[in-house]
Design an enzyme around this catalytic site. Sequence first.
Site, mmCIF file in Angstrom:
data_model
loop_
_atom_site.group_PDB
_atom_site.id
_atom_site.type_symbol
_atom_site.label_atom_id
_atom_site.label_comp_id
_atom_site.label_asym_id
_atom_site.label_seq_id
_atom_site.Cartn_x
_atom_site.Cartn_y
_atom_site.Cartn_z
ATOM 1 N N ARG A 146 -57.033 65.862 35.734
ATOM 2 C CA ARG A 146 -56.506 66.264 34.422
ATOM 3 C C ARG A 146 -56.161 67.753 34.425
ATOM 4 O O ARG A 146 -55.154 68.165 33.837
ATOM 5 C CB ARG A 146 -57.513 65.933 33.323
ATOM 6 N N ARG B 88 -69.496 67.487 27.803
ATOM 7 C CA ARG B 88 -69.014 67.050 26.489
ATOM 8 C C ARG B 88 -69.556 65.682 26.094
ATOM 9 O O ARG B 88 -69.538 64.745 26.886
ATOM 10 C CB ARG B 88 -67.478 67.030 26.526
HETATM 11 P P1 AMP Z 1 -57.115 64.233 25.501
HETATM 12 O O1 AMP Z 1 -58.087 63.564 24.593
HETATM 13 O O2 AMP Z 1 -56.101 65.043 24.766
HETATM 14 O O3 AMP Z 1 -57.773 65.000 26.613
HETATM 15 O O4 AMP Z 1 -56.289 63.045 26.223
HETATM 16 C C1 AMP Z 1 -56.925 62.085 27.026
HETATM 17 C C2 AMP Z 1 -55.909 61.371 27.884
HETATM 18 O O5 AMP Z 1 -54.954 60.714 27.044
HETATM 19 C C3 AMP Z 1 -55.079 62.258 28.795
HETATM 20 O O6 AMP Z 1 -55.729 62.555 30.031
HETATM 21 C C4 AMP Z 1 -53.825 61.409 28.989
HETATM 22 O O7 AMP Z 1 -54.074 60.356 29.900
HETATM 23 C C5 AMP Z 1 -53.648 60.787 27.598
HETATM 24 N N1 AMP Z 1 -52.811 61.630 26.714
HETATM 25 C C6 AMP Z 1 -53.198 62.281 25.580
HETATM 26 N N2 AMP Z 1 -52.182 62.949 25.016
HETATM 27 C C7 AMP Z 1 -51.104 62.711 25.824
HETATM 28 C C8 AMP Z 1 -49.742 63.148 25.794
HETATM 29 N N3 AMP Z 1 -49.267 63.960 24.833
HETATM 30 N N4 AMP Z 1 -48.926 62.696 26.790
HETATM 31 C C9 AMP Z 1 -49.357 61.868 27.766
HETATM 32 N N5 AMP Z 1 -50.643 61.459 27.856
HETATM 33 C C10 AMP Z 1 -51.509 61.867 26.891
#
Ligand code: AMP
Length: 227
Positions: free
Chosen positions: A182, A138
């Site tokens: 993740r 990505r």
């Molecule tokens: P994403 O871009 O959705 O993959 O999010 C990247 C990172 O942001 C995640 O691995 C978490 O560390 C944090 N994060 C995003 N959304 C959330 C959420 N709803 N709750 C907790 N951490 C979040």
Amino acid sequence: MRLIDDDETTIMRIVFLGAPGSGKGTQAQRLMADFSMVQISTGDLLRAAVSSGSAMGLKAKAAMDAGELVTDEIVLGIIRDRLQQGDVEQGFVLDGFPRNLAQAQALEEVLTEVGQPLDAVLLLNVDFEILMKRLTGRRTCSVTGKLLNIYFSDQAELDACTNAGGELVQRADDNEETIGNRLQVYRAQTEPLVDYYRGLTLLKTVDGEGAVDEVYGRIKSALGLSG
Ligand code: AMP
């Protein structure tokens, strides 16, 4: 384009559920471009907070770098603020939120308070091997913000970014070590939401494998959208 149903404007409030790399962001961008609904990505909002150097961003950064969840307190604060902005009245796609049961329950409370319940929760199903390739490949174009993939995007699309003077930027947490964590966090904390939303009869499952356009077509038909 607005979402039209029986000559009346239909506002849709949707949650995109799926593992990291399942295509939530890409598909939410497509819905945003074609219909009048906003994409709300807690990941994007948190990355903006980290870049701004705010105290909240600093607190979030360590968890994000490790592939752990940021605390519910921080994420719910961000979501409550975002849901108070006027543009959400056009409908919205929540991308990356909720990520655990406590967040899902808090979301339900907030939306019930404002009389705007969810219409659907869409689960994007993607095989583990493909998720890994999507995440490690990505990139985001630094000029257009377009999401690309060095393994799956057309060479012409990748070239368009560099020709526009942009760079293909990799997210800090898209390295193999963090990705593994993740995906584990997804399985342990987020996947239980599939049953939760099935119980609320909101869940729609879509095959998230294949070309972006194909998946997008499946999503629109699952949501009863045309155009
Ligand atoms: P994403 O871009 O959705 O993959 O999010 C990247 C990172 O942001 C995640 O691995 C978490 O560390 C944090 N994060 C995003 N959304 C959330 C959420 N709803 N709750 C907790 N951490 C979040």
